[in-house]
Design a protein around this motif. Sequence first.
Motif, mmCIF file in Angstrom:
data_model
loop_
_atom_site.group_PDB
_atom_site.id
_atom_site.type_symbol
_atom_site.label_atom_id
_atom_site.label_comp_id
_atom_site.label_asym_id
_atom_site.label_seq_id
_atom_site.Cartn_x
_atom_site.Cartn_y
_atom_site.Cartn_z
ATOM 1 N N VAL A 41 36.560 12.831 44.166
ATOM 2 C CA VAL A 41 36.217 11.845 45.198
ATOM 3 C C VAL A 41 35.169 12.418 46.146
ATOM 4 O O VAL A 41 34.255 11.713 46.589
ATOM 5 C CB VAL A 41 37.478 11.404 45.972
ATOM 6 C CG1 VAL A 41 37.093 10.490 47.141
ATOM 7 C CG2 VAL A 41 38.457 10.688 45.049
ATOM 8 N N THR A 44 31.476 11.736 45.601
ATOM 9 C CA THR A 44 30.900 10.425 45.921
ATOM 10 C C THR A 44 30.201 10.429 47.284
ATOM 11 O O THR A 44 29.359 9.573 47.546
ATOM 12 C CB THR A 44 31.972 9.321 45.916
ATOM 13 O OG1 THR A 44 32.889 9.506 47.002
ATOM 14 C CG2 THR A 44 32.745 9.320 44.594
ATOM 15 N N LEU A 56 32.881 2.359 50.065
ATOM 16 C CA LEU A 56 33.898 2.509 49.019
ATOM 17 C C LEU A 56 34.969 3.521 49.411
ATOM 18 O O LEU A 56 34.690 4.541 50.032
ATOM 19 C CB LEU A 56 33.250 2.907 47.693
ATOM 20 C CG LEU A 56 32.235 1.900 47.145
ATOM 21 C CD1 LEU A 56 31.727 2.341 45.782
ATOM 22 C CD2 LEU A 56 32.814 0.504 47.069
ATOM 23 N N TYR A 58 39.009 5.247 47.978
ATOM 24 C CA TYR A 58 39.728 5.578 46.748
ATOM 25 C C TYR A 58 41.222 5.773 47.007
ATOM 26 O O TYR A 58 41.606 6.474 47.950
ATOM 27 C CB TYR A 58 39.139 6.852 46.108
ATOM 28 C CG TYR A 58 37.763 6.596 45.575
ATOM 29 C CD1 TYR A 58 37.569 6.172 44.263
ATOM 30 C CD2 TYR A 58 36.643 6.702 46.406
ATOM 31 C CE1 TYR A 58 36.297 5.885 43.788
ATOM 32 C CE2 TYR A 58 35.370 6.416 45.936
ATOM 33 C CZ TYR A 58 35.207 6.011 44.627
ATOM 34 O OH TYR A 58 33.948 5.715 44.171
ATOM 35 N N GLN A 98 39.049 2.627 42.737
ATOM 36 C CA GLN A 98 37.887 2.436 43.614
ATOM 37 C C GLN A 98 38.005 1.084 44.306
ATOM 38 O O GLN A 98 38.174 0.055 43.652
ATOM 39 C CB GLN A 98 36.602 2.491 42.794
ATOM 40 C CG GLN A 98 35.331 2.402 43.631
ATOM 41 C CD GLN A 98 34.099 2.210 42.780
ATOM 42 O OE1 GLN A 98 33.886 1.116 42.243
ATOM 43 N NE2 GLN A 98 33.301 3.252 42.633
ATOM 44 N N CYS A 99 37.922 1.099 45.637
ATOM 45 C CA CYS A 99 38.083 -0.118 46.423
ATOM 46 C C CYS A 99 36.906 -0.313 47.375
ATOM 47 O O CYS A 99 36.348 0.659 47.895
ATOM 48 C CB CYS A 99 39.363 -0.048 47.270
ATOM 49 S SG CYS A 99 40.870 0.150 46.308
ATOM 50 N N ASP A 112 29.093 1.101 43.561
ATOM 51 C CA ASP A 112 30.207 1.308 42.645
ATOM 52 C C ASP A 112 29.783 2.093 41.406
ATOM 53 O O ASP A 112 30.416 3.099 41.055
ATOM 54 C CB ASP A 112 30.888 -0.003 42.264
ATOM 55 C CG ASP A 112 29.917 -1.098 41.814
ATOM 56 O OD1 ASP A 112 28.691 -0.865 41.794
ATOM 57 O OD2 ASP A 112 30.398 -2.201 41.479
ATOM 58 N N GLN A 115 28.803 5.818 42.124
ATOM 59 C CA GLN A 115 29.945 6.696 42.384
ATOM 60 C C GLN A 115 30.816 6.900 41.148
ATOM 61 O O GLN A 115 31.361 7.992 40.938
ATOM 62 C CB GLN A 115 30.762 6.157 43.558
ATOM 63 C CG GLN A 115 29.999 6.236 44.867
ATOM 64 C CD GLN A 115 30.859 6.011 46.087
ATOM 65 O OE1 GLN A 115 32.084 6.014 46.028
ATOM 66 N NE2 GLN A 115 30.215 5.810 47.231
ATOM 67 N N LEU A 116 30.924 5.876 40.319
ATOM 68 C CA LEU A 116 31.683 6.045 39.075
ATOM 69 C C LEU A 116 31.026 7.085 38.173
ATOM 70 O O LEU A 116 31.705 7.906 37.544
ATOM 71 C CB LEU A 116 31.808 4.706 38.339
ATOM 72 C CG LEU A 116 32.689 3.661 39.014
ATOM 73 C CD1 LEU A 116 32.511 2.304 38.351
ATOM 74 C CD2 LEU A 116 34.153 4.081 38.992
#
Length: 199
Positions: A41, A44, A56, A58, A98-99, A112, A115-116
């Motif tokens: 995390v 990111t 974002l 997590y 991921q939110c 998104d 970061q993924l």
Amino acid sequence: MEKMDMDGKFEVVRKLLMCNRSVRRFDGSRAVDYETLLKLVDLTRYCASGRNAQPLRYRIVDSAEACERLFPLLAWAGYYTDWSGPSETERPVAYLIQCLDTGITANQLCDDGLQLEAITLGATALGLNACIIKAFNAEKLSEVMDLPARYRPLYVVALGYAAEKTRIVEMPANGDFKYYRNAADEQCVPKRSLKELII
């Protein structure tokens, strides 16, 4: 010397990208510790962010009980119509949910995906494997994971150590881009040629 250093760094990135394949069967006996998930995390934070809003967040899921609650909410490998997902001993041992923090913005723009990629490349560098999952009921997931209303789940990253082999293969002449398992039970991922990508 500087040119060689740059070439070396480029090659590291290229190899990480080539090894960063989605895995859907994991070694359920090998745990991933919380500190490692935090490190992923943390990557990111260095990603580019649309408007620099950095919206974002997590949810780390690493306990066996929480993983068991999350697993049934996920759909696995849409192209494998005769496969309902990994067996009990081949399930992920951890997840990152991921939110989007809707209290910051209603649109994450490109954050998104950026970061993924950072998370899965980081996992690959650590010898881990991942699968990015979009197919889930967001409302049910929020309820089961007890997410505050302001956090909208976007993706789930399943994590663990691979219990299957994956490989990149050339795109067939008929253009069929669906991943498949070959006779050796390896997951094969067709990729387009560089020539095809250039307009």
